[in-house]
Design an enzyme around this catalytic site. Sequence first.
Site, PDB file in Angstrom:
ATOM      1  CG  ASP A  14      -1.775   1.176   1.396  1.00 38.31           C
ATOM      2  OD1 ASP A  14      -2.477   1.530   0.428  1.00 38.31           O
ATOM      3  OD2 ASP A  14      -1.743   1.793   2.473  1.00 38.31           O
ATOM      4  CG  ASP A  23      -1.859   7.740   0.492  1.00 37.51           C
ATOM      5  OD1 ASP A  23      -0.880   8.462   0.265  1.00 37.51           O
ATOM      6  OD2 ASP A  23      -2.837   7.646  -0.270  1.00 37.51           O
ATOM      7  CG  ASP A  75      -2.133   2.312   6.450  1.00 43.50           C
ATOM      8  OD1 ASP A  75      -2.569   1.921   5.343  1.00 43.50           O
ATOM      9  OD2 ASP A  75      -2.477   3.389   6.968  1.00 43.50           O
TER      10      ASP A  75
END
Length: 235
Positions: free
Chosen positions: A20, A22, A190
């Site tokens: 991922d 961001d 995240d």
Amino acid sequence: MLNLKSFGSNPTPLDAVIIDLDGTMVDTLGDFAEALNRMLGDLELPPIAAQHIERMVGKGSEHLLRSVLNHVLEHMGKAPTAIEIEALYAHAWPSYQRHYLAINGHYARVYPGVEAGLQALRHAGLRLACLTNKPTSFALPLLRAKGLEGYFEQVFGGDSFDKKKPDPLPLLKTCEALQTAPARTLMVGDSSNDAQAARAAGCPVVLVTYGYNHGLPAQAVDADGYVASLELLLA
């Protein structure tokens, strides 16, 4: 080959890693705050604080903008209807896109250990792809600006497929592009979006502990492991 034995799951050799963007590789909260507040200024609406934005990140720009508009209007004492939000969104999106592209990466930073982690994964012979819910037109320039683009064979954004994470489709399509089996392709993210998508796609998943995750601890999410740095994936 990398395996997950260090994360307490059954040892499973891996061929590729999907990562991922961001909150996982780059802290983009500053970019979001700057672009969103410029957009709100265009709409003659009051600004929003970064701590509120953090809880809204992760489900794509469309969701982010609608959440921000709803939050700002509610804090003005209004109870906006869906129709009112959509009317504002029609003006908000082109403004946000213009401002975000103008400042993309200027207020963002690469998390410690990311480059070392990517280098180690590549050195281990693993194929790498970046999969984000961020629009591709935002993701590619950001990776390029931060010197990360060259690590990835494939980069897919939230507009690359018909659905976004937490739907499994983007992960399945990314595995297809990498020509790897989901069970041998690790998802690193995240948030619960990454974990839910990975579970549904049949991919193992590890979460970083420093990201956004809608303001909740990553350890509260069902995953195969948790790391404080991408460097620790191979530790």
